[in-house]
Design a protein around this motif. Structure first.
Motif, short mmCIF file in Angstrom:
data_model
loop_
_atom_site.label_atom_id
_atom_site.label_comp_id
_atom_site.label_asym_id
_atom_site.label_seq_id
_atom_site.Cartn_x
_atom_site.Cartn_y
_atom_site.Cartn_z
N GLY A 275 4.03 35.25 -2.64
CA GLY A 275 2.75 35.95 -2.56
C GLY A 275 2.65 37.15 -3.47
N PHE A 276 1.43 37.61 -3.66
CA PHE A 276 1.06 38.85 -4.33
C PHE A 276 1.20 38.81 -5.86
CE2 PHE A 276 1.15 40.68 -0.12
CZ PHE A 276 0.08 41.57 -0.18
N VAL A 277 1.84 37.81 -6.42
CA VAL A 277 1.91 37.73 -7.89
C VAL A 277 0.52 37.45 -8.45
CG1 VAL A 277 2.90 36.49 -9.85
CG2 VAL A 277 4.30 36.94 -7.82
N GLY A 278 -0.15 36.45 -7.90
CA GLY A 278 -1.49 36.10 -8.37
C GLY A 278 -2.56 37.06 -7.92
N LEU A 279 -2.27 37.89 -6.95
CA LEU A 279 -3.27 38.83 -6.45
C LEU A 279 -3.26 40.14 -7.23
CD1 LEU A 279 -5.39 39.50 -4.28
CD2 LEU A 279 -3.53 40.31 -2.83
N THR A 280 -2.08 40.64 -7.56
CA THR A 280 -1.96 41.97 -8.15
C THR A 280 -1.91 41.99 -9.67
OG1 THR A 280 -0.71 42.63 -6.17
CG2 THR A 280 -0.59 44.08 -8.07
N LEU A 281 -1.13 41.09 -10.27
CA LEU A 281 -0.89 41.17 -11.71
C LEU A 281 -2.14 40.95 -12.57
CD1 LEU A 281 2.64 39.59 -12.08
CD2 LEU A 281 1.97 41.97 -11.96
N PRO A 282 -3.09 40.09 -12.17
CA PRO A 282 -4.31 40.00 -12.99
C PRO A 282 -5.05 41.33 -13.11
CG PRO A 282 -4.16 38.10 -11.56
CD PRO A 282 -3.07 39.04 -11.14
N HIS A 283 -5.03 42.14 -12.05
CA HIS A 283 -5.68 43.45 -12.12
C HIS A 283 -4.94 44.36 -13.11
CE1 HIS A 283 -8.48 42.68 -8.84
NE2 HIS A 283 -7.48 42.18 -8.14
N GLY A 327 9.81 35.81 -2.03
CA GLY A 327 8.48 36.16 -1.54
C GLY A 327 8.46 37.45 -0.74
N VAL A 328 9.58 37.76 -0.10
CA VAL A 328 9.68 39.02 0.64
C VAL A 328 9.67 40.20 -0.33
CG1 VAL A 328 11.19 40.42 2.11
CG2 VAL A 328 10.90 37.98 2.58
N VAL A 329 10.41 40.07 -1.44
CA VAL A 329 10.48 41.16 -2.42
C VAL A 329 9.13 41.34 -3.12
CG1 VAL A 329 11.70 42.04 -4.43
CG2 VAL A 329 12.93 40.68 -2.74
N ILE A 333 6.90 44.85 -3.06
CA ILE A 333 6.44 45.52 -4.28
C ILE A 333 4.93 45.40 -4.42
CG2 ILE A 333 6.57 45.49 -6.80
CD1 ILE A 333 9.42 44.45 -6.53
N GLY A 334 4.39 44.23 -4.08
CA GLY A 334 2.98 43.96 -4.32
C GLY A 334 2.02 44.72 -3.43
N VAL A 335 2.39 44.95 -2.17
CA VAL A 335 1.48 45.65 -1.27
C VAL A 335 1.19 47.08 -1.75
CG1 VAL A 335 1.21 46.58 1.06
CG2 VAL A 335 2.00 44.24 0.75
N PRO A 336 2.21 47.91 -2.04
CA PRO A 336 1.89 49.25 -2.57
C PRO A 336 1.12 49.20 -3.88
CG PRO A 336 4.18 49.13 -1.86
CD PRO A 336 3.66 47.74 -1.85
N ALA A 337 1.47 48.24 -4.76
CA ALA A 337 0.75 48.13 -6.03
C ALA A 337 -0.70 47.76 -5.80
CB ALA A 337 1.42 47.07 -6.92
N VAL A 339 -2.47 48.44 -3.12
CA VAL A 339 -3.14 49.61 -2.56
C VAL A 339 -3.59 50.54 -3.68
CG1 VAL A 339 -2.79 51.70 -1.20
CG2 VAL A 339 -1.97 49.50 -0.33
N VAL A 340 -2.75 50.70 -4.70
CA VAL A 340 -3.12 51.52 -5.85
C VAL A 340 -4.32 50.92 -6.58
CG1 VAL A 340 -2.34 52.37 -8.10
CG2 VAL A 340 -0.79 52.42 -6.15
N VAL A 341 -4.32 49.60 -6.73
CA VAL A 341 -5.45 48.93 -7.39
C VAL A 341 -6.73 49.15 -6.61
CG1 VAL A 341 -6.42 46.68 -7.98
CG2 VAL A 341 -4.04 47.19 -8.52
N LEU A 342 -6.66 48.99 -5.29
CA LEU A 342 -7.85 49.21 -4.46
C LEU A 342 -8.33 50.65 -4.56
CD1 LEU A 342 -6.97 47.22 -1.20
CD2 LEU A 342 -8.59 46.58 -2.99
N TYR A 343 -7.41 51.59 -4.61
CA TYR A 343 -7.79 53.01 -4.70
C TYR A 343 -8.48 53.30 -6.04
CZ TYR A 343 -7.40 58.11 -4.82
OH TYR A 343 -7.68 59.44 -4.92
N ARG A 344 -7.94 52.74 -7.12
CA ARG A 344 -8.56 52.95 -8.42
C ARG A 344 -9.93 52.28 -8.49
NH1 ARG A 344 -4.71 51.82 -13.40
NH2 ARG A 344 -6.62 52.56 -14.38
N THR A 345 -10.05 51.11 -7.85
CA THR A 345 -11.35 50.43 -7.82
C THR A 345 -12.37 51.26 -7.06
OG1 THR A 345 -10.23 48.29 -7.88
CG2 THR A 345 -12.53 48.31 -7.17
N ARG A 346 -11.94 51.90 -5.96
CA ARG A 346 -12.86 52.73 -5.18
C ARG A 346 -13.32 53.94 -5.98
NH1 ARG A 346 -12.66 57.30 -2.17
NH2 ARG A 346 -10.49 57.64 -2.76
N ARG A 347 -12.40 54.51 -6.77
CA ARG A 347 -12.75 55.70 -7.55
C ARG A 347 -13.73 55.38 -8.67
NH1 ARG A 347 -7.68 58.97 -9.57
NH2 ARG A 347 -9.43 60.17 -10.42
N THR A 348 -13.61 54.14 -9.22
CA THR A 348 -14.50 53.78 -10.34
C THR A 348 -15.76 53.08 -9.89
OG1 THR A 348 -13.27 51.70 -10.61
CG2 THR A 348 -12.56 53.59 -11.95
#
Length: 349
Positions: A275-283, A327-329, A333-337, A339-348
């Motif tokens: 999980g989270f590879v396809g969710l986070t890295l495109p952003h 997938g655990v690793v 790593i992906g969840v905090p990353a 969260v940062v993406v969501l925060y930056r999206t909210r700011r913009t």
């Protein structure tokens, strides 16, 4: 704004994407070479190149059979499969996020992962196939079955982007429930442990056959997606806008959904659910090169490949000799990353 103002900006974006692509390719080659050296056996980068050259017929073997086997039969196929899976999952995420206009879309939104889990459990626990089918074959069949279920359900509901996502969520929950029910009622403790480890993502059983099959599917899928790059750009403005630009919305959506589902099915059948590879890295890739898919997709693929190679290296060495599911690793790593993406999206926003 005049055409003269636009042209330098476009050239600059293209040059930046080319530079990032070159850097990414160099980083990928270096990551493969260095990752293979990491582990209990004392192997250097020159040893890796020597083994590869010998097997490709470019020189004479210089390593002992044991060290050569560690490089060529154990670490190299695992590292390459990690790169292929990372690239494929990241590309699927980028395509689905644009196609469905949903920044939370990832390769598993179509229920493919859950279907693969059910197929794998059916083979391992229930003995479906009478010993002829392997875990990977069962996982692939289950993934394709889940995608067919999503297509039929979304078509019955109206086949819009929102309906596809909702159908995927329904399929995900249904097949996850079936998988859990089968494990709880039919599996012993040892089988349950092995299946759960695979469901969390594992590259420990990687072989050259898996690498070749997944790489071939990735090459075909990436070629098709790049061929639809301009169409994916049009989807960013909405289905109505894409249709007004001459895009056959229903047909293109079916083609790209099928391509991403087949690629995800192949990757999941070889490595389990990562999980989270396809969710986070495109952003992350969009932040580097923008949303133009002709540039986005290659950079996303390279980023995903390098990322998963190092995540898998960490997973197999972090608690050595015990291995952590990859997938655990990626989730840690992906969840905090994300969260940062969501925060930056909210700011913009």
């Amino acid at each position: 704004m005049s055409a003269a103002d636009v042209r330098p900006r476009a050239v600059s974006a293209a040059a930046r994407a080319t530079l990032l692509g070159a850097v990414g390719l160099a980083a990928l080659l270096l990551s493969v070479a260095v990752s293979v050296t990491i582990g209990p056996a004392d192997i250097s980068v020159p040893d890796v190149w020597s083994a590869v050259a010998a097997h490709l017929g470019w020189g004479e073997p210089e390593l002992t059979p044991l060290r050569d086997g560690i490089v060529w039969n154990l670490r190299m196929p695992r590292t390459l499969l990690a790169g292929v899976c990372g690239a494929g999952l990241a590309v699927c995420g980028a395509v689905l996020q644009s196609l469905l206009r949903n920044p939370l879309a990832d390769p598993f939104v179509l229920g493919v992962s859950s279907g693969a889990s059910t197929g794998a459990v059916a083979v391992v626990v229930l003995g479906v196939g009478g010993g002829v089918l392997t875990l990977s074959t069962g996982a692939f069949a289950g993934a394709i079955g889940a995608f067919a279920f999503v297509l039929l359900l979304s078509r019955a509901l109206g086949a819009t982007a929102d309906r596809v996502v909702l159908s995927g969520v329904a399929a995900m929950q249904f097949f996850s429930a079936v998988t859990s029910f089968v494990i709880l009622t039919s599996a012993d403790a040892e089988t349950t442990r092995g299946v759960l480890f695979w469901l969390l993502g594992s590259l420990s059983g990687a072989g050259w056959t898996d690498v070749a099959a997944c790489a071939a599917v990735l090459a075909v899928a990436l070629t098709i997606c790049l061929g639809h790059a301009r169409t994916l750009d049009a989807f960013a403005f909405g289905e109505d806008a894409a249709a007004s630009l001459g895009v056959h919305v229903a047909r293109v959506r079916l083609i790209l959904l099928s391509v991403t589902a087949l690629l995800t099915a192949a990757l999941v059948s070889a490595a389990g659910a990562i999980g989270f590879v396809g969710l986070t890295l495109p952003h992350a890739a969009r932040a580097l090169v923008g949303a133009t898919h002709a540039r986005l997709l290659p950079v996303t693929a390279l980023t995903g490949a390098v990322f998963l190679i190092w995540v898998d290296t960490l997973a197999r060495t972090l608690l050595d000799p015990q291995e952590v599911p990859v997938g655990v690793v990626t989730s840690l790593i992906g969840v905090p990353a994300f969260v940062v993406v969501l925060y930056r999206t909210r700011r913009t926003a």
